[in-house]
Design an enzyme around this catalytic site. Structure first.
Site, mmCIF file in Angstrom:
data_model
loop_
_atom_site.group_PDB
_atom_site.id
_atom_site.type_symbol
_atom_site.label_atom_id
_atom_site.label_comp_id
_atom_site.label_asym_id
_atom_site.label_seq_id
_atom_site.Cartn_x
_atom_site.Cartn_y
_atom_site.Cartn_z
ATOM 1 N N GLY A 131 -2.541 -40.186 -62.988
ATOM 2 C CA GLY A 131 -1.876 -38.921 -62.653
ATOM 3 C C GLY A 131 -0.480 -39.276 -62.290
ATOM 4 N N LYS B 167 0.711 -28.692 -78.128
ATOM 5 C CA LYS B 167 0.060 -28.236 -76.589
ATOM 6 C C LYS B 167 -0.186 -26.689 -76.774
ATOM 7 C CE LYS B 167 1.812 -29.058 -71.918
ATOM 8 N NZ LYS B 167 2.796 -29.648 -71.058
ATOM 9 N N LEU C 233 2.066 -41.068 -63.688
ATOM 10 C CA LEU C 233 2.156 -41.313 -65.190
ATOM 11 C C LEU C 233 2.871 -42.620 -65.598
ATOM 12 C CD1 LEU C 233 3.355 -37.918 -66.496
ATOM 13 C CD2 LEU C 233 0.813 -39.013 -66.586
ATOM 14 N N LEU D 199 5.852 -31.020 -75.731
ATOM 15 C CA LEU D 199 6.331 -30.389 -74.527
ATOM 16 C C LEU D 199 6.072 -31.270 -73.182
ATOM 17 C CD1 LEU D 199 5.400 -26.848 -75.620
ATOM 18 C CD2 LEU D 199 7.677 -27.619 -75.589
ATOM 19 N N HIS E 24 -4.524 -27.681 -66.090
ATOM 20 C CA HIS E 24 -3.760 -28.019 -67.411
ATOM 21 C C HIS E 24 -4.588 -27.634 -68.580
ATOM 22 C CE1 HIS E 24 -2.027 -30.302 -63.937
ATOM 23 N NE2 HIS E 24 -0.729 -30.067 -64.594
ATOM 24 N N HIS F 94 8.531 -65.820 -49.485
ATOM 25 C CA HIS F 94 9.807 -65.741 -49.299
ATOM 26 C C HIS F 94 10.201 -64.292 -48.477
ATOM 27 C CE1 HIS F 94 9.712 -68.236 -52.590
ATOM 28 N NE2 HIS F 94 10.935 -68.967 -52.505
ATOM 29 N N GLU G 57 6.880 -56.492 -62.465
ATOM 30 C CA GLU G 57 6.005 -56.443 -61.309
ATOM 31 C C GLU G 57 5.019 -55.376 -61.733
ATOM 32 O OE1 GLU G 57 9.362 -59.105 -60.331
ATOM 33 O OE2 GLU G 57 9.344 -57.024 -61.145
ATOM 34 N N ARG H 251 8.623 -69.171 -46.674
ATOM 35 C CA ARG H 251 9.225 -70.271 -47.089
ATOM 36 C C ARG H 251 9.405 -71.516 -46.516
ATOM 37 N NH1 ARG H 251 15.170 -69.950 -50.562
ATOM 38 N NH2 ARG H 251 14.789 -71.989 -51.874
#
Length: 644
Positions: A146, A270, A148, A210, A58, A437, A388, A495
């Site tokens: 990577g 870019k 993202l 971009l 890239h 749980h 989370e 539990r």
């Protein structure tokens, strides 16, 4: 150092400074902007040549951030680090969240003297450590990126560790692409960093407009980004990302900021300084060799660069303790394994001389019982709230800083952060995940709260240990084992309050199961885990007393690695060479499949299963176990049908 990556023979002499006790204001510096600009161009050239050599990569994504990296690596306003020792615990750390721009990261480390220039041309080759996206095989990479939207979370955990636990005056820099700002995990991370006032954390957003296939949803409207970050409580600076004066000034402002994280929103293009600047359809494609000469013509000097990074004091990474635990349960007592988790953390803290254990939770601490650790060692408990993905990222950040990180929530909710867990597996992260749980045995809360896929999920993670304790003793021993184990681990907690099965001095091992009941004339082998271990034990007693049928009872305990020899021997010692696996989990990826996979080359052993075979519903724990034939009565009936 590696297969191919080697240090250069000589580096520029570095200035050593003593460790700073307090943050000091950075005075306005004057910089050699001509040399900085040429360094940025050289970074572009390296990126072009590397991607041409690998015929992939890239380069246009690298070109948009060249000036940013020039300031970051080669000015006092940027990173303070020792290029001879990237692993120095006192270094500033850089997380390249937009991991596809890896070539320019490697180029920067080459230009400061750590990577041989010729090695850059081995980008993406199978015997080089310069992979397509960064991985922690390299000492300047803390976490794989990577996928993202994850870098800011990991950096948040690291920054918290330095500021509040290690008391080290280093900084964390995270470079993100504008496309990944659409990820919700970025804003989870932004919220928590602001909540904890992490002024040693700086994000840089490369707003090059971009994305991969088209313009991003916000394009170059930097004011939209500015308002969003300000709404999350960040000090927000908008700059021209190719203007070196603006960048150095912004970096210095970040170093002077107090009580809030900072973000530099850099408007870039870019493919900057290439003929395909700001043009679509160049993402992930090498550019023609002619672009090297195109960039060189814009350079004032080529080589002979004298700018070097600021070097901090050398600090050694703390050595991890060996944790031991005293377990104390009455023989006729009861204990839920989830509560045993909290007790185990408190017990381990008594041998944690360097306070390396850190527990994070997602606002379930009064259910997972990590609250016990918060009450005992409040400095080393971090509430991550209902987020989370970010909780997992922060746990990985703590792990990067040498902490033994425990992350707990309901087993079902780890599915929300599975990509972060997956990337942690690629990183070799040593986070200890504890899911409470689990299964239908939680009862009335219903299927949205029931972890029925968690074993399958964690079994797929490379080198991840999966343990499933069945009582308080085995639960505490499981936590002791994973605390000392150098890999990602998952411990599945239940539990219900369950009878104690084992003496306090029982020895447990990763990769080993336990035989709870055995006779010479056993017909078949019953295997369970957690709640179902108790049900197969009750079923075995009933079968023996009422039907004169003896069976072997095996508590699996270690799901991964599985006790292949122990299971095979136990099955071979039964009359019918038959196994019945009983699990509070879906059949896919659970105990049945783990056992079946382990014995797949054995043609003599027959394996049967009782499992949760449809979407669950609300009901009492006893009703739920009965509904899926996971209780003693269902097991007895199934055993009789097998042996008849």
């Amino acid at each position: 150092m590696s297969d191919r990556v080697t240090r250069k023979g000589k580096s520029q002499p570095q200035k050593e400074e003593p460790k700073q006790a307090k943050k000091q204001k950075v005075q306005k510096e004057s910089y050699d902007l001509v040399q900085l600009q040429d360094i940025a161009h050289q970074l572009r050239i390296h990126s072009i040549e590397m991607t041409i050599a690998s015929n992939s990569g890239h380069p246009t994504s690298c070109a948009s951030m060249a000036e940013i990296l020039a300031v970051l690596f080669f000015t006092k306003a940027g990173m303070h680090f020792n290029p001879k020792d990237p692993g120095n615990f006192g270094n500033d750390r850089f997380v390249l969240s937009k991991g596809h721009a890896a070539p320019i990261l490697y180029a920067a480390w080459s230009m400061v003297g750590f990577i041989e220039g010729k090695e850059l041309l081995n980008l993406r080759k199978i015997d080089s450590l310069l992979e397509g996206h960064p991985v922690p095989k390299l000492p300047f990479v803390d976490v794989a990126t990577g996928s993202l939207g994850q870098g800011l979370s990991v950096a948040g955990g690291m920054a918290y560790s330095s500021k509040f636990l290690d008391k080290i005056n280093n900084r964390y820099w995270v470079l993100m692409g504008d496309g990944e700002i659409a990820e919700g995990s970025v804003w989870e991370a932004a919220h928590l960093a602001s909540h904890y006032k992490l002024d040693n954390l700086t994000a840089i957003v490369d707003v090059n407009r971009l994305g991969q296939s088209e313009e991003t949803s916000i394009g170059h409207d930097v004011n939209v980004y500015k308002k969003r970050w300000e709404a999350f409580g960040w000090k927000t600076i908008v700059v021209d990302g190719h203007n070196l004066n603006s960048l150095t000034d912004a970096f210095e402002q970040c170093r002077n900021a107090k009580n809030q994280p900072q973000v530099i929103i850099a408007k870039t293009f870019k493919g900057k300084y290439l003929e395909m600047e700001n043009k679509e359809d160049w993402h992930g494609k090498p550019v023609p060799q002619a672009q090297v000469e195109f960039v060189k013509k814009q350079m004032k000097q080529q080589g002979g660069f004298t700018l070097t990074p600021e070097v901090p004091t050398q600090i050694e990474k703390p050595q991890q303790s060996h944790f031991t635990l005293e377990v104390n349960y009455a023989v006729d007592g009861k204990q839920s394994t989830r509560e045993a988790y909290g007790k185990a953390l408190v017990g381990l803290s008594k041998t944690d001389a360097n306070q390396q254990i850190v527990a994070v939770d997602g606002d379930t601490k009064n259910s997972t019982f990590s609250i016990k650790y918060k009450e005992a060692v409040p400095t080393n408990f971090v509430e991550c709230f209902i987020a989370e993905q970010n909780m997992v990222g922060w746990a990985q950040g703590f792990s990067c800083r040498g902490k033994v990180a425990f992350a707990s929530t309901f087993a079902a909710f780890f599915a929300r952060g599975f990509d972060q867990i997956r990337m942690g597996g690629i990183s070799g992260s040593q986070v200890k995940y504890v899911g409470s749980h689990a299964g239908v045995s939680i009862g009335e809360d219903g299927p949205s709260q029931m972890g029925l896929e968690d074993i399958a999920m964690f079994r797929t993670i490379p080198n991840c240990v999966v343990l499933y304790p069945s009582d308080g003793v085995s639960a505490e021993r499981a936590i002791e084992l994973v605390a000392n184990h150098k890999s990602p681990c998952y411990v599945r907690m239940s539990r219900p309050s369950l009878p104690i099965l084992y003496p306090n001095n029982e020895v447990f091992e990763i990769g080993k199961s336990k035989i709870l009941r055995h006779h010479d004339d056993d017909k078949i082998l019953l295997i369970g885990g957690g709640v179902t271990t108790h049900e197969i034990f009750k079923a075995a007693k009933q079968l023996s007393e009422q039907d004169k049928i003896n069976v072997t009872v095996l508590d699996l305990f270690s799901v991964k690695p599985i006790d292949h020899d122990g299971i095979l021997n136990a099955a071979n010692n039964t009359a019918l060479k038959t196994i019945l696996v009983v699990e509070d989990h879906y059949s896919e990826g659970g105990l049945f499949e783990a056992v079946s996979s382990s014995l797949s080359l054995n043609n003599e052993i027959k394996i049967h299963s009782i499992h949760v075979d449809k979407v669950a519903k609300s009901g009492t724990p006893a009703q739920m176990l009965s509904l899926y034939h996971l209780d003693a009565a269902g097991i007895v009936a199934r055993v009789k049908s097998i042996i008849q």
